[in-house]
Write a protein that holds these residues in place. Structure first.
Motif, PDB file in Angstrom:
ATOM      1  N   MET A 100       0.798  -1.237  -0.105  1.00 47.22           N
ATOM      2  CA  MET A 100       0.045   0.063   0.375  1.00 47.22           C
ATOM      3  C   MET A 100       0.562   1.204  -0.271  1.00 47.22           C
ATOM      4  O   MET A 100       2.003   1.891   0.921  1.00 47.22           O
ATOM      5  N   LYS A 101       0.691   2.378  -0.842  1.00 48.55           N
ATOM      6  CA  LYS A 101       1.308   3.825  -0.349  1.00 48.55           C
ATOM      7  C   LYS A 101       0.458   4.871  -0.139  1.00 48.55           C
ATOM      8  O   LYS A 101      -0.962   4.526  -1.020  1.00 48.55           O
ATOM      9  N   ILE A 102       0.804   5.607   0.547  1.00 50.87           N
ATOM     10  CA  ILE A 102      -0.346   6.615   1.305  1.00 50.87           C
ATOM     11  C   ILE A 102       1.042   7.584   1.235  1.00 50.87           C
ATOM     12  O   ILE A 102       2.090   7.806   1.457  1.00 50.87           O
ATOM     13  N   ALA A 103      -0.286   8.289   0.842  1.00 49.48           N
ATOM     14  CA  ALA A 103       0.101   9.959   1.396  1.00 49.48           C
ATOM     15  C   ALA A 103      -0.074  10.507   2.611  1.00 49.48           C
ATOM     16  O   ALA A 103      -1.404  10.845   2.612  1.00 49.48           O
ATOM     17  N   ILE A 104       0.566  11.718   3.162  1.00 46.66           N
ATOM     18  CA  ILE A 104      -0.241  11.946   4.243  1.00 46.66           C
ATOM     19  C   ILE A 104      -0.457  13.716   4.036  1.00 46.66           C
ATOM     20  O   ILE A 104       1.528  14.320   3.893  1.00 46.66           O
ATOM     21  N   ILE A 105      -0.968  14.637   4.276  1.00 48.33           N
ATOM     22  CA  ILE A 105      -0.774  15.864   4.143  1.00 48.33           C
ATOM     23  C   ILE A 105      -0.632  16.632   4.585  1.00 48.33           C
ATOM     24  O   ILE A 105      -1.718  16.988   5.650  1.00 48.33           O
ATOM     25  N   GLY A 106      -0.164  17.609   5.901  1.00 46.88           N
ATOM     26  CA  GLY A 106       0.241  18.119   6.586  1.00 46.88           C
ATOM     27  C   GLY A 106       0.973  17.211   7.534  1.00 46.88           C
ATOM     28  O   GLY A 106       0.829  15.622   8.450  1.00 46.88           O
ATOM     29  N   ALA A 107       1.961  17.716   8.574  1.00 44.85           N
ATOM     30  CA  ALA A 107       2.617  17.046   9.679  1.00 44.85           C
ATOM     31  C   ALA A 107       2.607  17.867  10.701  1.00 44.85           C
ATOM     32  O   ALA A 107       3.375  17.639  11.640  1.00 44.85           O
ATOM     33  N   GLY A 108       1.423  17.577  11.625  1.00 45.99           N
ATOM     34  CA  GLY A 108       1.291  18.582  12.784  1.00 45.99           C
ATOM     35  C   GLY A 108       0.868  17.774  14.006  1.00 45.99           C
ATOM     36  O   GLY A 108       1.478  16.538  13.864  1.00 45.99           O
ATOM     37  N   ASN A 109      -0.024  18.511  14.358  1.00 46.34           N
ATOM     38  CA  ASN A 109      -0.243  17.186  15.488  1.00 46.34           C
ATOM     39  C   ASN A 109      -0.992  16.287  15.071  1.00 46.34           C
ATOM     40  O   ASN A 109      -0.328  14.830  15.879  1.00 46.34           O
ATOM     41  N   MET A 110      -2.171  16.115  14.500  1.00 47.05           N
ATOM     42  CA  MET A 110      -2.424  14.964  14.342  1.00 47.05           C
ATOM     43  C   MET A 110      -1.662  14.338  13.069  1.00 47.05           C
ATOM     44  O   MET A 110      -1.574  12.798  12.753  1.00 47.05           O
TER      45      MET A 110
ATOM     46  N   SER B 245       6.333  19.257  -0.898  1.00 40.80           N
ATOM     47  CA  SER B 245       5.166  19.417  -2.042  1.00 40.80           C
ATOM     48  C   SER B 245       3.947  18.437  -1.667  1.00 40.80           C
ATOM     49  O   SER B 245       4.038  17.305  -1.877  1.00 40.80           O
ATOM     50  N   ASN B 246       2.673  18.662  -2.206  1.00 39.30           N
ATOM     51  CA  ASN B 246       1.411  18.304  -1.924  1.00 39.30           C
ATOM     52  C   ASN B 246       0.969  17.060  -2.940  1.00 39.30           C
ATOM     53  O   ASN B 246       0.758  16.004  -2.838  1.00 39.30           O
ATOM     54  N   THR B 247       1.358  17.449  -4.123  1.00 47.00           N
ATOM     55  CA  THR B 247       1.354  16.836  -5.414  1.00 47.00           C
ATOM     56  C   THR B 247       2.150  15.495  -5.236  1.00 47.00           C
ATOM     57  O   THR B 247       1.816  14.376  -5.745  1.00 47.00           O
ATOM     58  N   GLU B 248       3.621  16.200  -5.091  1.00 52.06           N
ATOM     59  CA  GLU B 248       4.359  14.847  -5.157  1.00 52.06           C
ATOM     60  C   GLU B 248       4.739  13.422  -4.250  1.00 52.06           C
ATOM     61  O   GLU B 248       4.320  12.655  -4.125  1.00 52.06           O
ATOM     62  N   ALA B 249       3.680  14.366  -2.570  1.00 59.29           N
ATOM     63  CA  ALA B 249       3.319  13.043  -1.975  1.00 59.29           C
ATOM     64  C   ALA B 249       2.199  12.520  -2.832  1.00 59.29           C
ATOM     65  O   ALA B 249       2.011  11.026  -2.208  1.00 59.29           O
ATOM     66  N   ALA B 250       0.988  12.782  -3.325  1.00 56.99           N
ATOM     67  CA  ALA B 250      -0.347  12.104  -3.736  1.00 56.99           C
ATOM     68  C   ALA B 250       0.089  12.070  -4.511  1.00 56.99           C
ATOM     69  O   ALA B 250      -0.931  10.170  -4.874  1.00 56.99           O
ATOM     70  N   ASP B 251       1.125  12.065  -5.379  1.00 55.67           N
ATOM     71  CA  ASP B 251       1.176  11.143  -6.788  1.00 55.67           C
ATOM     72  C   ASP B 251       1.504   9.704  -6.166  1.00 55.67           C
ATOM     73  O   ASP B 251       1.890   9.070  -6.191  1.00 55.67           O
ATOM     74  N   GLY B 252      -0.327   8.769  -7.372  1.00 57.07           N
ATOM     75  CA  GLY B 252       0.658   7.674  -6.893  1.00 57.07           C
ATOM     76  C   GLY B 252      -0.398   7.164  -5.825  1.00 57.07           C
ATOM     77  O   GLY B 252      -0.064   5.344  -5.815  1.00 57.07           O
TER      78      GLY B 252
ATOM     79  N   VAL C 265      -4.067   6.128  -0.744  1.00 59.76           N
ATOM     80  CA  VAL C 265      -4.884   6.526   0.407  1.00 59.76           C
ATOM     81  C   VAL C 265      -3.725   8.067   0.458  1.00 59.76           C
ATOM     82  O   VAL C 265      -3.252   7.577   0.314  1.00 59.76           O
ATOM     83  N   ILE C 266      -4.804   9.014   0.700  1.00 55.61           N
ATOM     84  CA  ILE C 266      -4.294   9.925   0.830  1.00 55.61           C
ATOM     85  C   ILE C 266      -5.243  10.265   2.157  1.00 55.61           C
ATOM     86  O   ILE C 266      -6.403  11.261   2.849  1.00 55.61           O
ATOM     87  N   ILE C 267      -4.548  11.323   3.339  1.00 55.02           N
ATOM     88  CA  ILE C 267      -4.904  11.175   4.385  1.00 55.02           C
ATOM     89  C   ILE C 267      -4.720  12.904   4.439  1.00 55.02           C
ATOM     90  O   ILE C 267      -3.227  13.468   4.370  1.00 55.02           O
TER      91      ILE C 267
ATOM     92  N   ARG D 125      -7.181  11.873 -11.749  1.00 51.72           N
ATOM     93  CA  ARG D 125      -7.072  10.973 -12.545  1.00 51.72           C
ATOM     94  C   ARG D 125      -6.828   8.790 -11.355  1.00 51.72           C
ATOM     95  O   ARG D 125      -7.144   8.530 -12.202  1.00 51.72           O
ATOM     96  N   ASP D 126      -6.626   9.142 -10.414  1.00 55.53           N
ATOM     97  CA  ASP D 126      -5.931   8.053 -10.165  1.00 55.53           C
ATOM     98  C   ASP D 126      -6.830   6.922  -8.319  1.00 55.53           C
ATOM     99  O   ASP D 126      -7.457   6.192  -8.501  1.00 55.53           O
ATOM    100  N   MET D 127      -8.329   8.226  -8.449  1.00 51.50           N
ATOM    101  CA  MET D 127      -9.406   7.494  -7.776  1.00 51.50           C
ATOM    102  C   MET D 127      -9.092   7.315  -6.670  1.00 51.50           C
ATOM    103  O   MET D 127      -9.074   5.875  -6.044  1.00 51.50           O
ATOM    104  N   PRO D 128      -7.738   7.616  -5.259  1.00 52.90           N
ATOM    105  CA  PRO D 128      -7.602   6.562  -4.429  1.00 52.90           C
ATOM    106  C   PRO D 128      -9.016   7.547  -2.926  1.00 52.90           C
ATOM    107  O   PRO D 128      -9.567   8.330  -3.313  1.00 52.90           O
ATOM    108  N   ALA D 129      -8.611   6.570  -2.086  1.00 50.31           N
ATOM    109  CA  ALA D 129      -9.409   6.743  -0.997  1.00 50.31           C
ATOM    110  C   ALA D 129      -9.115   7.969  -0.552  1.00 50.31           C
ATOM    111  O   ALA D 129      -7.948   8.644   0.336  1.00 50.31           O
ATOM    112  N   VAL D 130      -9.948   9.147  -0.622  1.00 46.84           N
ATOM    113  CA  VAL D 130      -9.383  10.174   0.274  1.00 46.84           C
ATOM    114  C   VAL D 130      -9.999  10.582   1.548  1.00 46.84           C
ATOM    115  O   VAL D 130     -11.265  10.392   1.846  1.00 46.84           O
ATOM    116  N   VAL D 131      -9.194  10.595   2.653  1.00 47.24           N
ATOM    117  CA  VAL D 131      -8.909  10.758   3.788  1.00 47.24           C
ATOM    118  C   VAL D 131      -9.091  12.137   4.537  1.00 47.24           C
ATOM    119  O   VAL D 131      -8.011  12.459   4.841  1.00 47.24           O
TER     120      VAL D 131
END
Ligand code: NAP
Length: 263
Positions: free
Chosen positions: A1-11, A53-60, A63-65, A86-92
């Protein structure tokens, strides 16, 4: 599984830590505009990729959190729109008070990936989150994948959307409510003569013990109270004094006040 986490704050940081600690095989890229938080995460988990870069993280990613503040979310969704389409990931989305309809509106009419609203709490950092989750259009695999990620952070309840806010107040705001109770216990313990360090240790261990007892026995809290309340004894005197100060009523009123208003 390849995932992206956008935002590295508390949560975002807590969920990254929870997932990386239990599921090191998950390929994860974390993005954040400032580099300090990313540096700390990659020092702790060198196998995680990080980027500004958010787009670099999310590419491919399948699951995008999205772990950004609610008012930042529309801009981030806009930025990732083409990748999502394009990728139709699970957007969380982890944004408090943002529902599935709000997310759908942000996506626009032609972009229809599976949407998840997931509300963990900060105890994800230690694998003890209580996470509430609801979704729209999630396939069985996507629901299993997202559940697996948040199971790594603690316990997950899959609920109907109408229950998410009640879950958020109970479990996410609930961490702060529990901390305030613990702070009051420490204040009391020090007034009664314990040194601050002893008071802290005693309060933490007592709360852990209370939670473990309920979990192990399945007892109702009132039955567990009965077990330590001798007729005419000290504990009932303490409990009655707390109730005359409005203890239970204050807790319920606080939870009601924390509930998001209906739109
Ligand atoms: N805290 C909780 O208990 C809790 C519980 C459940 C859900 N939530 C939800 O979780 C979300 C995040 O809350 P938080 O407490 O983690 O907030 P936070 O600590 O402020 O973290 C937000 C992070 O997002 C980053 N950010 C800002 N703009 C960005 C962008 N355009 N793209 C990518 N990242 C960006 C910030 O970067 P900088 O380093 O530059 O500031 C920051 O690191 C919120 O929607 C909140 O409702 C929070």
């Amino acid at each position: 599984m390849k995932i992206a986490i956008i935002g590295a704050g508390n949560m975002g940081g807590a969920v990254t830590t929870g997932i990386a600690s239990v599921l090191p095989e998950v390929k994860m890229t974390v993005s954040n505009p400032s580099e300090g938080k990313l540096k700390k995460l990659s020092e702790k988990f060198p196998w995680i990729a990080t980027t500004t870069s958010n787009t670099e993280a999310a590419d491919g990613a399948s699951v995008i959190i999205l772990a950004v503040k609610p008012w930042i979310l529309p801009g981030v969704v806009d930025e990732l729109h083409d990748i999502m389409q394009r990728d139709m990931p699970a957007v969380v989305s982890m944004a408090g008070g943002i529902g599935l309809d709000d997310l759908e509106d942000m996506m626009g009419s032609e972009c229809r990936p599976a949407l998840f609203c997931v509300i963990p709490n900060t105890a994800a950092l230690t694998g003890e989150s209580m996470t509430f989750m609801t979704h729209r259009r999630g396939s069985a695999k996507q629901v299993a994948d997202v559940t697996k990620l948040f199971d790594a952070c603690g316990k997950v309840s899959l609920v109907e959307e109408r229950m998410v806010n009640a879950g958020m107040v109970t479990a996410s705001c609930g961490i702060a409510f529990a901390m305030r109770y613990m702070r009051a216990m420490e204040q009391g313990a020090v007034e009664l003569g314990l040194r601050p360090g002893e008071a802290r240790k005693a309060v933490i261990q007592t709360i852990k013990g209370a939670a473990a007892l309920l979990e192990a026995t399945g007892a109702h809290p009132e039955d567990a109270i009965d077990a330590v309340t001798t007729a005419g004894g000290l504990t009932i005197r303490g409990l009655n004094a707390m109730e005359s100060g409005g203890f239970s009523a204050s807790v319920v009123a606080g939870m009601r006040a924390a509930m998001p208003k209906k739109k």
